[in-house]
Design a protein around this motif. Structure first.
Motif, PDB file in Angstrom:
ATOM      1  N   THR A  92       0.900  -1.296  -0.048  1.00  0.00           N
ATOM      2  CA  THR A  92      -0.059  -0.030   0.205  1.00  0.00           C
ATOM      3  C   THR A  92       0.872   1.312   0.131  1.00  0.00           C
ATOM      4  O   THR A  92       0.442   2.241  -0.749  1.00  0.00           O
ATOM      5  N   LEU A  93       1.794   1.492   0.945  1.00  0.00           N
ATOM      6  CA  LEU A  93       2.920   2.255   0.915  1.00  0.00           C
ATOM      7  C   LEU A  93       3.467   2.680  -0.468  1.00  0.00           C
ATOM      8  O   LEU A  93       3.575   3.964  -1.049  1.00  0.00           O
ATOM      9  N   ARG A  94       3.936   1.511  -1.255  1.00  0.00           N
ATOM     10  CA  ARG A  94       4.594   1.629  -2.454  1.00  0.00           C
ATOM     11  C   ARG A  94       3.641   2.284  -3.453  1.00  0.00           C
ATOM     12  O   ARG A  94       4.052   3.125  -4.211  1.00  0.00           O
ATOM     13  N   ARG A  95       2.433   1.764  -3.526  1.00  0.00           N
ATOM     14  CA  ARG A  95       1.348   2.138  -4.612  1.00  0.00           C
ATOM     15  C   ARG A  95       1.212   3.782  -4.295  1.00  0.00           C
ATOM     16  O   ARG A  95       1.345   4.602  -5.205  1.00  0.00           O
ATOM     17  N   HIS A  96       0.883   4.386  -3.181  1.00  0.00           N
ATOM     18  CA  HIS A  96       0.555   5.557  -2.970  1.00  0.00           C
ATOM     19  C   HIS A  96       1.846   6.553  -2.988  1.00  0.00           C
ATOM     20  O   HIS A  96       1.757   7.555  -3.385  1.00  0.00           O
ATOM     21  N   PHE A  97       3.009   5.910  -2.532  1.00  0.00           N
ATOM     22  CA  PHE A  97       4.213   6.547  -2.358  1.00  0.00           C
ATOM     23  C   PHE A  97       4.662   6.910  -3.856  1.00  0.00           C
ATOM     24  O   PHE A  97       5.097   8.070  -4.154  1.00  0.00           O
ATOM     25  N   ASN A  98       4.757   6.036  -4.720  1.00  0.00           N
ATOM     26  CA  ASN A  98       4.974   6.196  -6.007  1.00  0.00           C
ATOM     27  C   ASN A  98       4.202   6.947  -6.677  1.00  0.00           C
ATOM     28  O   ASN A  98       4.820   7.954  -7.655  1.00  0.00           O
ATOM     29  N   ARG A  99       2.970   7.127  -6.312  1.00  0.00           N
ATOM     30  CA  ARG A  99       2.029   7.786  -7.206  1.00  0.00           C
ATOM     31  C   ARG A  99       2.277   9.519  -6.667  1.00  0.00           C
ATOM     32  O   ARG A  99       2.186  10.208  -7.591  1.00  0.00           O
ATOM     33  N   ALA A 100       2.531   9.547  -5.433  1.00  0.00           N
ATOM     34  CA  ALA A 100       2.713  11.030  -4.805  1.00  0.00           C
ATOM     35  C   ALA A 100       4.017  11.383  -5.208  1.00  0.00           C
ATOM     36  O   ALA A 100       4.016  12.670  -5.594  1.00  0.00           O
ATOM     37  N   VAL A 101       5.169  10.831  -5.229  1.00  0.00           N
ATOM     38  CA  VAL A 101       6.509  11.045  -5.033  1.00  0.00           C
ATOM     39  C   VAL A 101       6.995  11.150  -6.445  1.00  0.00           C
ATOM     40  O   VAL A 101       8.086  12.009  -6.922  1.00  0.00           O
ATOM     41  N   GLY A 102       6.711   9.992  -7.216  1.00  0.00           N
ATOM     42  CA  GLY A 102       7.168   9.843  -8.450  1.00  0.00           C
ATOM     43  C   GLY A 102       8.143   8.575  -8.488  1.00  0.00           C
ATOM     44  O   GLY A 102       8.566   8.351  -9.606  1.00  0.00           O
ATOM     45  N   VAL A 103       8.648   8.320  -7.572  1.00  0.00           N
ATOM     46  CA  VAL A 103       9.719   7.067  -7.340  1.00  0.00           C
ATOM     47  C   VAL A 103       9.202   6.177  -6.147  1.00  0.00           C
ATOM     48  O   VAL A 103       8.494   6.595  -5.423  1.00  0.00           O
ATOM     49  N   PRO A 104       9.564   4.720  -6.221  1.00  0.00           N
ATOM     50  CA  PRO A 104       9.350   4.014  -5.126  1.00  0.00           C
ATOM     51  C   PRO A 104      10.002   4.356  -3.806  1.00  0.00           C
ATOM     52  O   PRO A 104      11.162   4.888  -3.774  1.00  0.00           O
ATOM     53  N   PRO A 105       9.584   3.700  -2.890  1.00  0.00           N
ATOM     54  CA  PRO A 105      10.184   4.317  -1.336  1.00  0.00           C
ATOM     55  C   PRO A 105      11.816   3.690  -1.378  1.00  0.00           C
ATOM     56  O   PRO A 105      12.470   4.511  -0.859  1.00  0.00           O
ATOM     57  N   ASP A 106      12.031   2.652  -1.953  1.00  0.00           N
ATOM     58  CA  ASP A 106      13.216   2.094  -1.992  1.00  0.00           C
ATOM     59  C   ASP A 106      14.237   2.973  -2.797  1.00  0.00           C
ATOM     60  O   ASP A 106      15.361   3.588  -2.415  1.00  0.00           O
ATOM     61  N   ALA A 107      13.855   3.651  -3.751  1.00  0.00           N
ATOM     62  CA  ALA A 107      14.679   4.433  -4.807  1.00  0.00           C
ATOM     63  C   ALA A 107      14.836   5.963  -4.034  1.00  0.00           C
ATOM     64  O   ALA A 107      15.879   6.400  -3.897  1.00  0.00           O
ATOM     65  N   TYR A 108      13.805   6.381  -3.486  1.00  0.00           N
ATOM     66  CA  TYR A 108      13.591   7.397  -2.726  1.00  0.00           C
ATOM     67  C   TYR A 108      14.928   7.488  -1.571  1.00  0.00           C
ATOM     68  O   TYR A 108      15.518   8.442  -1.483  1.00  0.00           O
ATOM     69  N   ARG A 109      14.830   6.211  -0.787  1.00  0.00           N
ATOM     70  CA  ARG A 109      15.907   6.168   0.320  1.00  0.00           C
ATOM     71  C   ARG A 109      17.299   6.108  -0.403  1.00  0.00           C
ATOM     72  O   ARG A 109      18.001   6.660   0.263  1.00  0.00           O
ATOM     73  N   ARG A 110      17.552   5.408  -1.354  1.00  0.00           N
ATOM     74  CA  ARG A 110      18.960   5.346  -1.956  1.00  0.00           C
ATOM     75  C   ARG A 110      19.331   6.883  -2.290  1.00  0.00           C
ATOM     76  O   ARG A 110      20.406   7.374  -2.199  1.00  0.00           O
ATOM     77  N   THR A 111      18.268   8.005  -2.778  1.00  0.00           N
ATOM     78  CA  THR A 111      18.869   9.013  -2.988  1.00  0.00           C
ATOM     79  C   THR A 111      18.822  10.212  -1.792  1.00  0.00           C
ATOM     80  O   THR A 111      19.955  10.671  -1.799  1.00  0.00           O
ATOM     81  N   PHE A 112      18.293   9.783  -0.806  1.00  0.00           N
ATOM     82  CA  PHE A 112      17.992  10.918   0.284  1.00  0.00           C
ATOM     83  C   PHE A 112      18.286  10.472   1.643  1.00  0.00           C
ATOM     84  O   PHE A 112      18.385  11.383   2.691  1.00  0.00           O
ATOM     85  N   HIS A 113      18.755   9.437   1.719  1.00  0.00           N
ATOM     86  CA  HIS A 113      19.069   8.460   2.941  1.00  0.00           C
ATOM     87  C   HIS A 113      20.111   9.338   3.687  1.00  0.00           C
ATOM     88  O   HIS A 113      21.508   9.660   3.117  1.00  0.00           O
TER      89      HIS A 113
END
Length: 315
Positions: free
Chosen positions: A290-311
């Protein structure tokens, strides 16, 4: 280092020049090092607000070499912008720059042809004029800002802060943008659109109740919260709560909750080692899927990809 340039023309309002200066022009080595290189570009002798001389070695043509160009509000929407400014904006965009406007700066972007066929916004008082003068622009007077294909526009004055923080968030993540917002003592992300500022204000007692409700909900995002729960807690009917929510925030209760959960998930992905399933539970999303679906739609990238960029941002 990313170069952010602000376009200064004769008589331009001071506040709209000060906003990008405050966000991009102050070094923040404890957050990001290097920060941005901020420059002001102006014709010789130009004044800000009609009295403050823009003493800068950079002319309008230098806008074309910037990575981000910001056009503050116009001195007069009925006056054609300088041709040198229009040429520089077109060249900057061709060079791959992000081009943004604050308030009536959208008229300058429209005159340069950069808004043709795009959604754009400006201060609600000038939206009808922008639509009439530039019929190829799809004017939306209900939002605080828009970001389309490296062209960004924002509503009046304070919405310029929202837009600048949005750009910091896109460049460096939510934690850094939130840290900058805290230092400026502003909200890191305002919900809704311009409608909340056009509508008549609430009675103070009900306004206080809704403010307390939003604060409570933000502190309990890990719990299942329904519109009925919110209405009961606010001592309002669900219909009354939904109507007031729209008037004050410009969005619905469920949409507001979803947005808050996405913001919280971004911070957890940046600041913790929690897996996606645990992050989903902590923000009330239930499952990682559920998080992946909503996060990808809102942010434009999956949570894992977002973490790799901004962790690790702004720990």
């Amino acid at each position: 280092m990313t170069v952010v340039a602000v376009a200064v023309t004769e008589g331009i309002p001071l506040f709209e020049v000060a906003v990008p200066s405050a966000v991009f022009g102050i070094p923040r080595p404890d957050l990001v090092d290097p920060w941005y290189e901020f420059i002001a570009c102006a014709p010789p002798g130009a004044t800000v607000g009609g009295w403050l001389r823009a003493d800068t070695p950079h002319g309008l043509a230098d806008l074309a070499r910037a990575d981000t160009v910001i056009v503050p509000a116009c001195h007069d929407t009925g006056t054609e912008p300088p041709q040198e400014l229009l040429d520089a904006l077109r060249q900057a965009y061709r060079n791959g720059a992000r081009v943004a406007s604050i308030c009536t700066g959208a008229f300058v972007l429209a005159a340069a042809g950069l808004l043709d066929g795009r959604r754009a916004t400006t201060h609600w008082m000038h939206a009808a004029e922008l639509a009439a003068r530039y019929p190829r622009v799809r004017v939306d007077d209900k939002v605080l800002y828009l970001d389309q294909d490296n062209i960004l526009t924002s509503a009046g004055k304070a919405a310029g802060i929202d837009l600048c923080l949005h750009m910091v968030r896109a460049d460096h993540g939510a934690a850094v943008a939130n840290a900058v917002a805290r230092r400026m003592v502003v909200a890191p992300h305002r919900e809704g659109g311009q409608a909340q500022f056009i509508a008549a204000p609430m009675p103070s007692g009900e306004d206080d109740r809704l403010a307390e409700l939003l604060d409570w909900a933000a502190q309990h995002l890990d719990q299942p919260i329904t519109v009925t729960d919110l209405a009961t807690r606010a001592h309002l009917s669900t219909r009354h709560l939904t109507r007031r929510f729209l008037e004050v925030t410009g969005t619905t209760p469920l949409r507001w909750l979803l947005t808050q959960r996405i913001h919280r998930a971004r911070e957890l992905l940046e600041r913790t080692e929690d897996g996606v399933e645990l992050v989903a539970a902590r923000v009330g999303m239930g499952t990682g899927a559920t998080l992946r679906r909503h996060f990808n739609r809102a942010v434009g990238v999956p949570p894992d990809a977002y973490r790799r960029t901004f962790h690790g941002a702004a720990r």
